[in-house]
Design a protein around this motif. Structure first.
Motif, short mmCIF file in Angstrom:
data_model
loop_
_atom_site.label_atom_id
_atom_site.label_comp_id
_atom_site.label_asym_id
_atom_site.label_seq_id
_atom_site.Cartn_x
_atom_site.Cartn_y
_atom_site.Cartn_z
N ALA A 1 111.25 -22.38 -105.93
CA ALA A 1 111.57 -22.42 -107.35
C ALA A 1 112.18 -21.11 -107.84
O ALA A 1 112.55 -20.98 -108.99
CB ALA A 1 110.31 -22.76 -108.17
N CYS B 1 110.95 -18.21 -108.50
CA CYS B 1 110.21 -17.58 -109.59
C CYS B 1 110.48 -16.08 -109.64
O CYS B 1 110.48 -15.48 -110.72
CB CYS B 1 108.71 -17.82 -109.41
N SER C 1 113.12 -14.54 -109.34
CA SER C 1 114.36 -14.15 -110.03
C SER C 1 114.02 -13.52 -111.38
O SER C 1 114.75 -12.66 -111.87
CB SER C 1 115.30 -15.34 -110.20
N CYS C 2 112.92 -13.93 -112.00
CA CYS C 2 112.47 -13.27 -113.22
C CYS C 2 111.27 -12.38 -112.97
O CYS C 2 111.16 -11.30 -113.54
CB CYS C 2 112.09 -14.29 -114.29
N HIS C 3 110.36 -12.85 -112.12
CA HIS C 3 109.07 -12.17 -112.05
C HIS C 3 109.06 -10.93 -111.16
O HIS C 3 108.05 -10.22 -111.13
CB HIS C 3 107.97 -13.16 -111.70
N LYS D 1 109.06 -8.82 -114.00
CA LYS D 1 107.93 -9.10 -114.89
C LYS D 1 106.73 -9.39 -114.02
O LYS D 1 106.38 -10.53 -113.80
CB LYS D 1 108.19 -10.37 -115.71
N TYR E 1 103.33 -10.33 -112.32
CA TYR E 1 102.19 -11.14 -112.75
C TYR E 1 101.03 -10.22 -113.07
O TYR E 1 100.67 -9.35 -112.28
CB TYR E 1 101.80 -12.10 -111.63
N SER E 2 100.45 -10.40 -114.23
CA SER E 2 99.41 -9.47 -114.66
C SER E 2 98.17 -10.19 -115.18
O SER E 2 98.25 -10.99 -116.10
CB SER E 2 99.98 -8.57 -115.75
N LYS F 1 97.59 -10.31 -118.96
CA LYS F 1 98.23 -11.31 -119.83
C LYS F 1 97.59 -12.67 -119.67
O LYS F 1 97.42 -13.41 -120.63
CB LYS F 1 99.71 -11.42 -119.47
N THR F 2 97.32 -13.03 -118.44
CA THR F 2 96.77 -14.34 -118.14
C THR F 2 95.34 -14.13 -117.68
O THR F 2 95.10 -13.48 -116.67
CB THR F 2 97.60 -15.01 -117.03
N LEU G 1 96.22 -19.68 -116.16
CA LEU G 1 97.25 -19.47 -115.14
C LEU G 1 97.98 -20.78 -114.85
O LEU G 1 99.21 -20.82 -114.79
CB LEU G 1 96.61 -18.90 -113.88
N THR H 1 100.41 -21.44 -117.65
CA THR H 1 101.63 -20.63 -117.63
C THR H 1 102.58 -21.08 -116.53
O THR H 1 103.80 -21.06 -116.72
CB THR H 1 101.36 -19.12 -117.44
N CYS I 1 106.36 -22.25 -117.24
CA CYS I 1 107.58 -21.78 -116.59
C CYS I 1 108.28 -22.90 -115.83
O CYS I 1 109.50 -22.98 -115.82
CB CYS I 1 107.29 -20.60 -115.67
N LEU J 1 112.10 -24.05 -116.60
CA LEU J 1 113.10 -24.00 -115.54
C LEU J 1 113.62 -25.37 -115.17
O LEU J 1 114.58 -25.49 -114.43
CB LEU J 1 112.48 -23.41 -114.26
N LEU K 1 100.68 -23.86 -106.60
CA LEU K 1 101.37 -22.62 -106.92
C LEU K 1 100.44 -21.67 -107.68
O LEU K 1 100.37 -20.47 -107.39
CB LEU K 1 102.61 -22.94 -107.77
N TYR L 1 95.85 -12.59 -109.05
CA TYR L 1 94.90 -12.64 -110.17
C TYR L 1 93.43 -12.55 -109.75
O TYR L 1 92.64 -11.90 -110.40
CB TYR L 1 95.13 -13.91 -111.00
C1 HEC Z 1 113.99 -17.46 -116.45
C2 HEC Z 1 112.97 -16.44 -116.15
C3 HEC Z 1 111.66 -16.95 -115.52
C4 HEC Z 1 111.52 -17.64 -114.37
C5 HEC Z 1 112.60 -18.07 -113.38
C6 HEC Z 1 110.10 -17.88 -114.21
N1 HEC Z 1 109.41 -17.32 -115.24
FE1 HEC Z 1 107.37 -17.19 -115.41
N2 HEC Z 1 107.58 -16.17 -117.18
C7 HEC Z 1 108.79 -15.86 -117.77
C8 HEC Z 1 108.52 -15.26 -119.06
C9 HEC Z 1 109.58 -14.79 -120.06
C10 HEC Z 1 107.11 -15.21 -119.22
C11 HEC Z 1 106.34 -14.72 -120.45
C12 HEC Z 1 105.40 -13.62 -120.19
C13 HEC Z 1 106.03 -12.33 -119.76
O1 HEC Z 1 106.78 -11.72 -120.54
O2 HEC Z 1 105.72 -11.86 -118.62
C14 HEC Z 1 106.55 -15.76 -117.99
C15 HEC Z 1 105.20 -15.81 -117.69
C16 HEC Z 1 104.67 -16.30 -116.52
C17 HEC Z 1 103.29 -16.18 -116.12
C18 HEC Z 1 102.21 -15.42 -116.86
C19 HEC Z 1 102.54 -13.94 -116.77
C20 HEC Z 1 101.38 -13.00 -116.51
O3 HEC Z 1 101.64 -11.79 -116.49
O4 HEC Z 1 100.23 -13.44 -116.29
C21 HEC Z 1 103.16 -16.82 -114.92
C22 HEC Z 1 101.91 -16.97 -114.10
C23 HEC Z 1 104.47 -17.33 -114.58
N3 HEC Z 1 105.36 -16.98 -115.55
C24 HEC Z 1 104.73 -18.07 -113.46
C25 HEC Z 1 106.01 -18.47 -113.07
C26 HEC Z 1 106.27 -19.31 -111.93
C27 HEC Z 1 105.20 -19.88 -111.00
C28 HEC Z 1 107.61 -19.47 -111.84
C29 HEC Z 1 108.40 -20.31 -110.84
C30 HEC Z 1 108.10 -21.75 -110.89
C31 HEC Z 1 108.20 -18.73 -112.95
N4 HEC Z 1 107.19 -18.17 -113.67
C32 HEC Z 1 109.54 -18.59 -113.16
C33 HEC Z 1 110.05 -16.07 -117.25
C34 HEC Z 1 110.32 -16.74 -116.07
#
Ligand code: HEC
Length: 91
Positions: free
Chosen positions: A33, A35, A37-39, A42, A44-45, A48-49, A55, A58, A62, A66, A78, A87
């Motif tokens: 997926a 993930c 590409s953004c995370h 950013k 995982y913390s 926040k969760t 979890l 969230t 996401c 997506l 996942l 976590y």
């Molecule tokens: C287009 C960008 C993007 C993609 C791709 C993406 N996310 Fe996120 N995700 C975010 C944003 C924005 C947040 C909001 C919280 C933040 O700012 O960290 C977030 C938050 C989360 C959090 C909570 C954050 C924390 O710190 O606890 C989790 C868990 C998470 N995403 C899982 C996933 C998973 C699993 C995938 C793949 C299926 C995924 N994300 C793909 C943008 C994205």
């Protein structure tokens, strides 16, 4: 009777050796997926969760954003992978 139990025993030992050797199924979903590409930027913390149900939500959030189209049990896998890796919530 023996013929029925043998495949089950083999299946079980195969499954348990798999869980040691193979990557978590959630890890493959995570990569598929894309993930990270953004995370990657950013991280995982647990600040926040704050719980496992959170979890799962969230990950669902996401996934919906997506349009990754994962099934409920894949979301759970996942989330379980992220939990084991980042976590460490008790379940
Ligand atoms: C287009 C960008 C993007 C993609 C791709 C993406 N996310 Fe996120 N995700 C975010 C944003 C924005 C947040 C909001 C919280 C933040 O700012 O960290 C977030 C938050 C989360 C959090 C909570 C954050 C924390 O710190 O606890 C989790 C868990 C998470 N995403 C899982 C996933 C998973 C699993 C995938 C793949 C299926 C995924 N994300 C793909 C943008 C994205």
């Amino acid at each position: 009777m023996k013929n029925k139990t043998l495949p089950l025993v083999l299946g079980l030992s195969f499954a348990s050796s798999l869980s040691i050797a193979a990557p978590h199924p959630g890890q493959e979903l995570h990569e598929a997926a894309n993930c990270m590409s953004c995370h990657a930027t950013k991280p995982y913390s647990p600040e926040k969760t704050t719980s496992f149900p959170n979890l799962v939500k969230t990950v669902q959030f996401c996934n919906d954003n997506l349009n990754a189209g994962m099934f409920e049990d894949e979301i759970e896998q996942l989330a379980d992978y992220l939990n084991q890796t980042y976590y460490h919530f008790p379940k």
